[in-house]
Write a protein that holds these residues in place. Structure first.
Motif, PDB file in Angstrom:
ATOM      1  N   LEU A 264      25.309  -0.546  16.849  1.00  0.00           N
ATOM      2  CA  LEU A 264      24.951   0.069  18.132  1.00  0.00           C
ATOM      3  C   LEU A 264      24.647  -0.972  19.203  1.00  0.00           C
ATOM      4  O   LEU A 264      24.205  -0.628  20.302  1.00  0.00           O
ATOM      5  N   GLY A 265      24.845  -2.246  18.868  1.00  0.00           N
ATOM      6  CA  GLY A 265      24.659  -3.298  19.850  1.00  0.00           C
ATOM      7  C   GLY A 265      23.343  -4.038  19.769  1.00  0.00           C
ATOM      8  O   GLY A 265      23.061  -4.903  20.600  1.00  0.00           O
ATOM      9  N   VAL A 266      22.503  -3.715  18.796  1.00  0.00           N
ATOM     10  CA  VAL A 266      21.217  -4.392  18.648  1.00  0.00           C
ATOM     11  C   VAL A 266      21.424  -5.699  17.886  1.00  0.00           C
ATOM     12  O   VAL A 266      21.948  -5.695  16.766  1.00  0.00           O
ATOM     13  N   THR A 267      21.040  -6.808  18.477  1.00  0.00           N
ATOM     14  CA  THR A 267      21.189  -8.102  17.825  1.00  0.00           C
ATOM     15  C   THR A 267      19.963  -8.428  16.988  1.00  0.00           C
ATOM     16  O   THR A 267      18.892  -7.843  17.167  1.00  0.00           O
ATOM     17  N   ASN A 268      20.115  -9.380  16.086  1.00  0.00           N
ATOM     18  CA  ASN A 268      19.022  -9.821  15.239  1.00  0.00           C
ATOM     19  C   ASN A 268      17.880 -10.387  16.090  1.00  0.00           C
ATOM     20  O   ASN A 268      16.702 -10.115  15.837  1.00  0.00           O
ATOM     21  N   GLU A 269      18.239 -11.135  17.144  1.00  0.00           N
ATOM     22  CA  GLU A 269      17.225 -11.734  18.014  1.00  0.00           C
ATOM     23  C   GLU A 269      16.455 -10.666  18.784  1.00  0.00           C
ATOM     24  O   GLU A 269      15.236 -10.768  18.940  1.00  0.00           O
ATOM     25  N   ARG A 270      17.165  -9.639  19.257  1.00  0.00           N
ATOM     26  CA  ARG A 270      16.483  -8.576  20.010  1.00  0.00           C
ATOM     27  C   ARG A 270      15.565  -7.766  19.101  1.00  0.00           C
ATOM     28  O   ARG A 270      14.461  -7.380  19.504  1.00  0.00           O
TER      29      ARG A 270
END
Length: 207
Positions: A102-108
Motif C-alpha cells: 500500500l506504499g508504506v515504507t519500512n522507514e515510515r
C-alpha cells in the motif's frame, strides 16, 4: 459562520483546548474564567486496540484505521516488557507484508511507530499538542470561535465546555493527516445549541 470586524472586537476571549484532564493547558472548570473552554476526553481509543491510537497511526501511514487494524491483527505483542529481537522482527514483517503493497515504507513505519509509542502503565500519553482558539461573545452570548492552533494528537472528538456558558453545546470536528504535527487536530468548533433554545423548541412543539 461569518462575523463583522466590529463583532470580533467586542469580545475575543482566550480558549485553551487541553488534554483530557486539563493538565496540558492548566485550565479546569474551577479555575477557568468566563468564556474559557475546558476540554475532557479527546484521547480515547477503541477497546479492541488495547490503547493503540489506531485512528492516528493509520492516517499517519496513509491508510485507513481499518486497514492498519487488520494488518496489526497478525502481530503477537509481548505480554510483559519488550518483545525479543526475533519476535520484533517477525511482527514487523507481518505489518510490512500487509502495508508495504500500500506504499508504506519500512522507514515510515518506524517513524510513525516511534512517534505514537508510549507507556500507559506509567501514566503516559502519546505525543500530542493542545489546540488554541478564541471565542466571540456578543450581548453575553457565544456567537462563534476562531481556532489559531488546532494542535494535534486527538484520537476522538473532545468534549467542549465553556466556563460561564455551560448550557451551550459545542461540537469539535477533527482532521487527520499524514503530517505528524497536524494529525488529529481540531479543525472546527461549532455551536450545536443551548439548553435554553432546546427548552423553547420543546415548548413550541407542545403548543
Amino acid at each position: 459562520m461569518r462575523f463583522s470586524r466590529l463583532t470580533l472586537i467586542i469580545s475575543l476571549l482566550p480558549i485553551i483546548i487541553g488534554c483530557s484532564n486539563g493538565e496540558d493547558s492548566g485550565v479546569s472548570m474551577t479555575t477557568a474564567t468566563a468564556g474559557q473552554i475546558v476540554i475532557s476526553g479527546g484521547h480515547e481509543t477503541d477497546p479492541v486496540d488495547h490503547g493503540r491510537p489506531v485512528a492516528l497511526i493509520g492516517n499517519a501511514l496513509g491508510v485507513t484505521p481499518e486497514v492498519f487494524r487488520d494488518a496489526f491483527s497478525g502481530v503477537s505483542p509481548a505480554e510483559n516488557g519488550s518483545p525479543s529481537p526475533s519476535r520484533a522482527q517477525a511482527n514487523k514483517q507481518i505489518l510490512m507484508d500487509k502495508l508495504g503493497p500500500l506504499g508504506v515504507t519500512n522507514e515510515r513505519l518506524d517513524e510513525v511507530s516511534n512517534f505514537y509509542r508510549y507507556r500507559p502503565q506509567s501514566g503516559e500519553l502519546w505525543k500530542h499538542k493542545p489546540a488554541v482558539a478564541t471565542a466571540t461573545i456578543k450581548d453575553g452570548k457565544i456567537t462563534g470561535f476562531k481556532i489559531s492552533d488546532g494542535g494535534y494528537g486527538y484520537s476522538t472528538p473532545p468534549t467542549v465546555q465553556i466556563a460561564g456558558h455551560l448550557t451551550v453545546k459545542v461540537k469539535a470536528e477533527l482532521e487527520y493527516t499524514s503530517d505528524l504535527q497536524t494529525n488529529g487536530r481540531v479543525k472546527t468548533l461549532t455551536i450545536i445549541k443551548s439548553f435554553s433554545d432546546d427548552v423553547v423548541n420543546r415548548i413550541s412543539s407542545a403548543m
